[in-house]
Design an enzyme around this catalytic site. Structure first.
Site, PDB file in Angstrom:
ATOM      1  CG  ASP A   1      -0.399   0.330   2.576  1.00 47.24           C
ATOM      2  OD1 ASP A   1       0.586   0.587   2.664  1.00 47.24           O
ATOM      3  OD2 ASP A   1      -1.075   0.767   3.451  1.00 47.24           O
TER       4      ASP A   1
ATOM      5  CG  ASP B   1      -3.156  -4.066   7.505  1.00 42.37           C
ATOM      6  OD1 ASP B   1      -2.554  -3.074   8.351  1.00 42.37           O
ATOM      7  OD2 ASP B   1      -4.028  -3.752   6.615  1.00 42.37           O
TER       8      ASP B   1
END
Length: 406
Positions: A93, A254
């Site tokens: 990301d 996460d």
């Protein structure tokens, strides 16, 4: 349900000497130190998440990687850099927290696609701009103009990102980033991302939300979610609610919270299947900044502190071997605590008595507790604290395995 552990470059040295608190003179960190997936069995996560901002930095400054580390990461790729086994997957990301104060994300589409592709990620999340704010009933209040603009930017970038991935024939799975400020706006983001062609969507900006607020958003999203669209929760670890999240399409999340609590949480820093304990603080006289200041100011005698420190460590190890009593070790801890903390600060002795009475490390199935014993329960220096963080990850992994997703 898959758990991804965000990369924070956390390793431990297998050859660290706990008795003398020193590294081997032959140790080379990048060669010899190990990650959690190398230190414990079973592997405590399904994969890792790596942020471009952590590797490359953003407009505000450099990333957490040194220049040699960054070069090595690009040269080896994400799998070889982290020495990942085949069963671990990877997701990248942009690290929106790192540029939260910027007017726009600092990255271009092409450089993000290149980052994911060159480094061999299995999946990559579109560039997004985080929104921090929540309106439970969006019909009752107008969102801030900045929130609306950040959602527009995130959706625009997601559309351009997907087009670039398809055009370039990238091998990683594109994941759309959804931002919102309440149930309706998150549902709107998801609906728009699905129209673009995304079948995996990461929900960002939810870290400050309570579990019931996340559920409210997921229920709204459920109204528009295609049956084959999978949701990922960015930065969220709510084990108690994970079964409910799964019912609304969440397939992965996460979080670093279980790991970071080992050294960031004041009390609940040694996790077990039934709760948490307080690790026993024995600060290093030559390595603890607060204690160093007390010694330099003359408030604490260095010789006295060293004696008290050594007495505590010896008493704890003797206790673990059954060579002295609970009362003896508590007396040693009390003496060091009064020296270090002084009379005005809160005492941890009641918490220490609980963990020493229960000795949870003796019954813990994790390899680290079996190998190091009471050292895992001592709050002292990065090697013990990170190992306790790895231990906490094994507890999280076991809890996840005990849940029923259906």
């Amino acid at each position: 349900m898959k758990f991804y552990f965000p990369d924070s470059q956390d390793l431990v040295s297998p050859t660290y000497d706990f008795i003398n608190d020193e590294y081997s003179p032959y140790r080379v960190r990048q060669r010899d130190d190990v990650y959690a997936h190398q230190a414990v069995t079973p592997i405590p996560y399904d994969g890792i998440l790596v942020s471009k901002a952590v590797v490359d930095g953003s407009m505000k400054g450099a990333g957490k990687y040194s220049a040699p580390q960054r070069e090595r990461f690009y040269r080896l790729g994400v799998r070889n850099f982290f020495r990942l086994p085949d069963e671990c997957s990877t997701i990248g990301d942009c690290g929106a927290f790192n540029y939260i104060d910027e007017e726009r994300p600092p990255y271009e589409i092409d450089e993000v696609v290149d980052f994911y592709g060159r480094c061999g990620f299995d999946a990559g999340i579109s560039i997004d701009h985080i929104i921090f704010g929540y309106i439970p009933q969006e019909s009752d209040a107008e969102p801030e103009a900045a929130w609306v603009e950040r959602q527009r930017i995130s959706l625009e970038l997601a559309e351009n990102f997907l087009a670039a991935v398809k055009k370039g024939g990238a091998r990683f799975e594109p994941v759309g980033a959804a931002q919102g400020w309440g149930p309706e706006s998150y549902a709107h983001s998801v609906a728009q991302l699905q129209k673009m062609g995304y079948r995996r969507i990461a929900l960002g900006g939810m870290v400050p939300l309570k579990s019931h607020e996340i559920l409210a958003c997921l229920r709204a999203i459920e109204e528009v979610r295609n049956h084959d669209t999978e949701l990922h929760l960015l930065g969220i670890n709510r084990v108690d609610s994970m079964e409910q999240f799964a019912r609304h399409g969440v397939t992965s999340f996460d979080s670093t919270s279980a790991f970071r609590q080992a050294f960031m949480d004041d009390r609940n820093n040694y996790h077990t299947a039934t709760g948490a304990y307080t690790a026993i603080r024995v600060p290093q006289v030559d390595g603890n900044p607060a204690l160093k200041r007390l010694i330099l100011s003359g408030s604490v005698s260095q010789a006295q502190a060293i004696t008290a420190e050594r007495t505590c460590l010896r008493a704890l190890r003797e206790f673990d071997r059954g060579e002295n009593s609970l009362e003896e070790v508590l007396d040693a801890l009390a003496a060091y605590e009064s020296l270090v903390l002084g009379p005005k600060k809160k005492s941890y002795l009641a918490y220490y008595e609980r963990i020493l009475s229960d000795t949870p490390w003796r019954t813990c199935p994790c390899a680290l507790c079996k190998k190091h014993g009471i050292e895992i329960a001592i709050f002292r220096g990065t090697e013990r604290n990170k190992r306790r963080g790895f231990h906490n990850l094994t507890v999280l992994e076991a809890k996840m395995r005990s849940l029923t997703f259906g």
